[in-house]
Each structure stands twice: as structure tokens, then as C-alpha cells.
Motif scaffolding. Sequence first.
Motif, PDB file in Angstrom:
ATOM      1  N   VAL A   1      -5.444  -9.654  -1.788  1.00 16.47           N
ATOM      2  CA  VAL A   1      -5.798  -8.562  -0.884  1.00 16.47           C
ATOM      3  C   VAL A   1      -7.078  -7.880  -1.361  1.00 16.47           C
ATOM      4  CG1 VAL A   1      -3.419  -8.177  -0.149  1.00 16.47           C
ATOM      5  CG2 VAL A   1      -4.313  -6.903  -2.087  1.00 16.47           C
ATOM      6  N   THR A   2      -7.743  -7.208  -0.433  1.00 14.55           N
ATOM      7  CA  THR A   2      -8.987  -6.511  -0.763  1.00 14.55           C
ATOM      8  C   THR A   2      -8.694  -5.169  -1.420  1.00 14.55           C
ATOM      9  OG1 THR A   2      -9.125  -5.361   1.360  1.00 14.55           O
ATOM     10  CG2 THR A   2     -10.125  -7.564   1.241  1.00 14.55           C
ATOM     11  N   LYS A   3      -9.727  -4.548  -1.919  1.00 15.17           N
ATOM     12  CA  LYS A   3      -9.577  -3.244  -2.562  1.00 15.17           C
ATOM     13  C   LYS A   3      -9.179  -2.160  -1.560  1.00 15.17           C
ATOM     14  CE  LYS A   3     -12.385  -4.204  -6.570  1.00 15.17           C
ATOM     15  NZ  LYS A   3     -11.297  -4.654  -7.379  1.00 15.17           N
ATOM     16  N   LEU A   4      -9.336  -2.414  -0.284  1.00 15.52           N
ATOM     17  CA  LEU A   4      -8.902  -1.447   0.726  1.00 15.52           C
ATOM     18  C   LEU A   4      -7.390  -1.244   0.716  1.00 15.52           C
ATOM     19  CD1 LEU A   4     -11.089  -2.309   3.845  1.00 15.52           C
ATOM     20  CD2 LEU A   4     -11.175  -0.249   2.442  1.00 15.52           C
ATOM     21  N   MET A   5      -6.668  -2.193   0.112  1.00 15.57           N
ATOM     22  CA  MET A   5      -5.213  -2.075   0.091  1.00 15.57           C
ATOM     23  C   MET A   5      -4.738  -0.919  -0.787  1.00 15.57           C
ATOM     24  SD  MET A   5      -4.051  -4.035   2.317  1.00 15.57           S
ATOM     25  CE  MET A   5      -2.327  -4.308   2.028  1.00 15.57           C
ATOM     26  N   TRP A   6      -5.630  -0.332  -1.587  1.00 16.62           N
ATOM     27  CA  TRP A   6      -5.224   0.849  -2.339  1.00 16.62           C
ATOM     28  C   TRP A   6      -4.868   1.971  -1.376  1.00 16.62           C
ATOM     29  CZ3 TRP A   6      -7.379   5.699  -2.265  1.00 16.62           C
ATOM     30  CH2 TRP A   6      -8.635   5.826  -1.694  1.00 16.62           C
ATOM     31  N   LEU A   7      -5.465   1.958  -0.181  1.00 22.81           N
ATOM     32  CA  LEU A   7      -5.115   2.965   0.828  1.00 22.81           C
ATOM     33  C   LEU A   7      -3.658   2.806   1.265  1.00 22.81           C
ATOM     34  CD1 LEU A   7      -8.351   2.909   2.998  1.00 22.81           C
ATOM     35  CD2 LEU A   7      -7.581   4.743   1.486  1.00 22.81           C
ATOM     36  N   ASP A   8      -3.182   1.560   1.334  1.00 21.97           N
ATOM     37  CA  ASP A   8      -1.785   1.311   1.653  1.00 21.97           C
ATOM     38  C   ASP A   8      -0.894   1.892   0.557  1.00 21.97           C
ATOM     39  OD1 ASP A   8       0.225   0.009   3.397  1.00 21.97           O
ATOM     40  OD2 ASP A   8       0.540  -1.296   1.659  1.00 21.97           O
ATOM     41  N   PHE A   9      -1.298   1.710  -0.686  1.00 22.81           N
ATOM     42  CA  PHE A   9      -0.558   2.285  -1.814  1.00 22.81           C
ATOM     43  C   PHE A   9      -0.492   3.801  -1.692  1.00 22.81           C
ATOM     44  CE2 PHE A   9      -0.892   4.312  -6.003  1.00 22.81           C
ATOM     45  CZ  PHE A   9       0.348   3.991  -6.517  1.00 22.81           C
ATOM     46  N   VAL A  10      -1.625   4.431  -1.435  1.00 21.27           N
ATOM     47  CA  VAL A  10      -1.666   5.894  -1.302  1.00 21.27           C
ATOM     48  C   VAL A  10      -0.753   6.340  -0.162  1.00 21.27           C
ATOM     49  CG1 VAL A  10      -3.158   7.856  -0.691  1.00 21.27           C
ATOM     50  CG2 VAL A  10      -3.949   6.143  -2.335  1.00 21.27           C
ATOM     51  N   GLY A  11      -0.808   5.637   0.964  1.00 22.40           N
ATOM     52  CA  GLY A  11       0.056   5.977   2.093  1.00 22.40           C
ATOM     53  C   GLY A  11       1.528   5.841   1.750  1.00 22.40           C
ATOM     54  N   ASN A  12       1.890   4.767   1.060  1.00 21.32           N
ATOM     55  CA  ASN A  12       3.291   4.568   0.693  1.00 21.32           C
ATOM     56  C   ASN A  12       3.776   5.629  -0.295  1.00 21.32           C
ATOM     57  OD1 ASN A  12       3.633   2.351   2.369  1.00 21.32           O
ATOM     58  ND2 ASN A  12       2.919   0.924   0.810  1.00 21.32           N
ATOM     59  N   VAL A  13       2.916   6.029  -1.217  1.00 18.37           N
ATOM     60  CA  VAL A  13       3.276   7.113  -2.146  1.00 18.37           C
ATOM     61  C   VAL A  13       3.442   8.419  -1.370  1.00 18.37           C
ATOM     62  CG1 VAL A  13       2.456   8.509  -4.093  1.00 18.37           C
ATOM     63  CG2 VAL A  13       2.297   6.014  -4.191  1.00 18.37           C
ATOM     64  N   PHE A  14       2.570   8.659  -0.383  1.00 22.05           N
ATOM     65  CA  PHE A  14       2.708   9.851   0.467  1.00 22.05           C
ATOM     66  C   PHE A  14       4.035   9.808   1.221  1.00 22.05           C
ATOM     67  CE2 PHE A  14       2.403  11.572   4.780  1.00 22.05           C
ATOM     68  CZ  PHE A  14       2.268  12.922   4.488  1.00 22.05           C
ATOM     69  N   PHE A  15       4.390   8.645   1.784  1.00 19.98           N
ATOM     70  CA  PHE A  15       5.654   8.532   2.512  1.00 19.98           C
ATOM     71  C   PHE A  15       6.844   8.798   1.586  1.00 19.98           C
ATOM     72  CE2 PHE A  15       3.411   5.416   5.496  1.00 19.98           C
ATOM     73  CZ  PHE A  15       3.131   6.409   6.423  1.00 19.98           C
ATOM     74  N   LEU A  16       6.787   8.265   0.368  1.00 27.93           N
ATOM     75  CA  LEU A  16       7.863   8.498  -0.603  1.00 27.93           C
ATOM     76  C   LEU A  16       7.928   9.977  -0.983  1.00 27.93           C
ATOM     77  CD1 LEU A  16      10.002   7.680  -2.730  1.00 27.93           C
ATOM     78  CD2 LEU A  16       8.114   7.113  -4.261  1.00 27.93           C
ATOM     79  N   GLY A  17       6.815  10.515  -1.443  1.00 25.71           N
ATOM     80  CA  GLY A  17       6.792  11.913  -1.880  1.00 25.71           C
ATOM     81  C   GLY A  17       7.058  12.892  -0.752  1.00 25.71           C
ATOM     82  N   GLY A  18       6.436  12.658   0.395  1.00 22.55           N
ATOM     83  CA  GLY A  18       6.635  13.545   1.546  1.00 22.55           C
ATOM     84  C   GLY A  18       8.075  13.541   2.019  1.00 22.55           C
TER      85      GLY A  18
END
Length: 146
Positions: free
Chosen positions: A106-123
Amino acid sequence: MTTPQRLEAVRRVQTVMSAAYTGLGAWCLFHPYSVIALGFTPEYAAESSVITYLATRCFGAQAMTCGLVLGTSDMTAFSFTAFGLAMIPYIGWNFWFGIGPARGMVTKLMWLDFVGNVFFLGGSLWCAKVLKEEKKGGKSGHAKKD
């Protein structure tokens, strides 16, 4: 924050999560070619097949369904907790393909997916905490006295 403000904040977090799921799901459903081109490195994107595009569209349809259900449901502390914990495998996927044994796919843009998933977990866990506290009678968990 007052009780109405806390409950409104929960609703806003839920709305943001719903919009993200629905919007990104729609992108996968209607424009799988661009999702694959941006999300996967050239050697993996070049090997994409009709099955890859179909799978991307199916993933998008499921994400849209999840977003629509999330946006129209009266979430409880339990449902927010369950939704948040359901993000853990996705975060694991981000690590596996981002920095783990399968890195380079995957490209480095997938870090945005990581950030989103952490937001979904934390939120989700924060919303669950707020709803539990409000159910018990206030921020401290004890009924308020006049």
C-alpha cells in the motif's frame, strides 16, 4: 460541559463517523479505479483484475451500509463500545500492510486510514464513556444533588 452539550458532542462524533464511512464507501463503490491507484503501490495496482474492482465496490457498499446504519441509529454505550472494538482488526491491517511483513503493498496515503481507524476506536470509546456517565447521573458517575 453540561449534560446537553456532552450528549450533543456524542451525536456530532457519531455523525462525523457516519459521514466518513458513507462518503469513503461511496468513493470505493463508484470510483474503485482511483481508490486502487491511490491506495496501492504501482506494482500491486497494475496487477489488479476485475475481481479486485468488484471486491473494492463490495467493500464500498458495505461501508456505505455501515455508515447509514451508524448515522440513523440511536447508539448506546454498548453499541459504541462494540463498534470501537471492531476497529482493532482494521488497525492491525494498517500495521501489517503499512509497516509489517506486507509493507510495500500500500502507499503512504494509507496512514490516513490508520488515523481514521484510531479516531473511530477512540471516538467510539469516548462516546460510550459519556453515555455511561450520563446514564449513571452525571460526569462523576453519581447522581447530582441540589
